[in-house]
Design a protein around this motif. Structure first.
Motif, mmCIF file in Angstrom:
data_model
loop_
_atom_site.group_PDB
_atom_site.id
_atom_site.type_symbol
_atom_site.label_atom_id
_atom_site.label_comp_id
_atom_site.label_asym_id
_atom_site.label_seq_id
_atom_site.Cartn_x
_atom_site.Cartn_y
_atom_site.Cartn_z
ATOM 1 N N ASN A 181 8.425 7.205 -7.482
ATOM 2 C CA ASN A 181 8.905 7.290 -6.109
ATOM 3 C C ASN A 181 9.470 8.702 -5.999
ATOM 4 O O ASN A 181 10.187 9.149 -6.910
ATOM 5 N N PRO A 182 9.165 9.435 -4.929
ATOM 6 C CA PRO A 182 9.591 10.836 -4.872
ATOM 7 C C PRO A 182 11.104 11.029 -4.833
ATOM 8 O O PRO A 182 11.585 12.118 -5.141
ATOM 9 N N GLN A 211 -1.437 9.426 -9.252
ATOM 10 C CA GLN A 211 -0.115 8.896 -8.968
ATOM 11 C C GLN A 211 -0.200 7.548 -8.254
ATOM 12 O O GLN A 211 -1.119 7.292 -7.485
ATOM 13 N N VAL A 212 0.776 6.716 -8.553
ATOM 14 C CA VAL A 212 0.947 5.447 -7.865
ATOM 15 C C VAL A 212 2.349 5.456 -7.290
ATOM 16 O O VAL A 212 3.335 5.454 -8.042
ATOM 17 N N LEU A 213 2.444 5.518 -5.968
ATOM 18 C CA LEU A 213 3.742 5.560 -5.310
ATOM 19 C C LEU A 213 4.259 4.149 -5.091
ATOM 20 O O LEU A 213 3.543 3.291 -4.562
ATOM 21 N N LEU A 214 5.488 3.916 -5.481
ATOM 22 C CA LEU A 214 6.086 2.597 -5.394
ATOM 23 C C LEU A 214 7.319 2.623 -4.509
ATOM 24 O O LEU A 214 8.063 3.609 -4.483
ATOM 25 N N ASP A 215 7.542 1.517 -3.825
ATOM 26 C CA ASP A 215 8.722 1.349 -2.987
ATOM 27 C C ASP A 215 9.765 0.546 -3.765
ATOM 28 O O ASP A 215 9.423 -0.414 -4.457
ATOM 29 N N TYR A 216 11.033 0.930 -3.627
ATOM 30 C CA TYR A 216 12.087 0.297 -4.422
ATOM 31 C C TYR A 216 12.147 -1.217 -4.254
ATOM 32 O O TYR A 216 12.289 -1.952 -5.227
ATOM 33 N N ASP A 217 12.067 -1.699 -3.037
ATOM 34 C CA ASP A 217 12.328 -3.116 -2.774
ATOM 35 C C ASP A 217 11.100 -4.013 -2.816
ATOM 36 O O ASP A 217 11.225 -5.239 -2.812
ATOM 37 N N ASP A 236 0.983 5.606 -17.759
ATOM 38 C CA ASP A 236 0.008 4.850 -18.539
ATOM 39 C C ASP A 236 -1.058 5.858 -18.953
ATOM 40 O O ASP A 236 -1.811 6.357 -18.123
ATOM 41 N N HIS A 237 -1.091 6.169 -20.239
ATOM 42 C CA HIS A 237 -2.018 7.170 -20.773
ATOM 43 C C HIS A 237 -3.017 6.466 -21.668
ATOM 44 O O HIS A 237 -2.688 6.059 -22.784
ATOM 45 N N ASP A 238 -4.220 6.285 -21.148
ATOM 46 C CA ASP A 238 -5.260 5.588 -21.899
ATOM 47 C C ASP A 238 -4.797 4.213 -22.381
ATOM 48 O O ASP A 238 -5.062 3.810 -23.525
#
Length: 204
Positions: free
Chosen positions: A8-9, A29-35, A56-58
């Motif tokens: 999350n930025p 990137q995977v942007l996630l919301d806190y709630d 997540d690397h390989d």
């Protein structure tokens, strides 16, 4: 190699993004919301704490900012940010001093909790003032964590000093100001910050 970055930025994910840019890593990137998405079952399979950042690397998951920094330095050796044999002691000492005593002392003070003098031996960091003085002495003596050379440890330690001086959780001492300027002048820091700033602006 596939690398997925969960963030999350407006979070400690900024540290991991800076580390990714320093390493020269390509990432999705995977942007996630806190709630919502950060607490959803899919992400809890990645990090059961429901916190960011994570990578997540390989198929191998790494969480915790300091661990991500150390991992990326080794996973992308061409960036030259892992410690040399001579630098390893300082690299790991100050990386984990910051992840442990520094962050604990700052968090507790921000929450209004102060360790009573007779209880200091029970706290890994002793007290806030001692932690600040030790960190101050380090950067009075050295330009970077490992002396004269920037390493990946400076991403994590530098982020804590930059944020601490910006938001008042660390005092504005000369050593902190000089160190913060050195690390924020780096092209990778500026590039990573521009990405997060744009995301914050886009999402209000």
């Amino acid at each position: 190699m596939a690398l997925k970055f969960y963030t999350n930025p407006m979070s400690r994910g900024q540290i991991a993004r800076w580390a990714l840019h320093e390493a020269g890593a390509d990432y999705d990137q995977v942007l996630l919301d806190y709630d919502t998405t950060m607490k959803a079952d899919d992400y809890l399979q990645v990090n059961p704490m429901g916190k960011v950042p994570a990578i997540d690397h390989d198929g191998k998951v790494v969480t915790e900012g300091a661990a991500i920094c150390a991992y990326l330095a080794e996973a992308f050796p061409d960036a030259g940010l892992a410690p040399t044999a001579e630098e390893r002691a300082d690299y790991f000492r100050w990386l984990f001093f910051t992840a442990g005593p520094v962050e604990a002392a700052i968090t507790n003070r921000s929450l209004g909790f102060e360790v009573e003098p007779d209880k200091e031996r029970m706290a890994g960091y002793g007290n806030y003032d001692r932690v600040v003085d030790v960190l101050d002495a380090k950067f009075q003596a050295d330009a970077y964590v490992c002396g004269k050379r920037f390493t990946m440890a400076d991403v994590y330690v530098g982020a804590q000093v930059v944020w601490g001086t910006q938001f008042g959780t660390l005092p504005k001492r000369e050593s902190f100001g000089g160190y913060a300027k050195r690390v924020t002048d780096r092209a990778a820091y500026q590039a990573a910050k521009a990405v997060d700033d744009a995301l914050i602006s886009e999402n209000g």
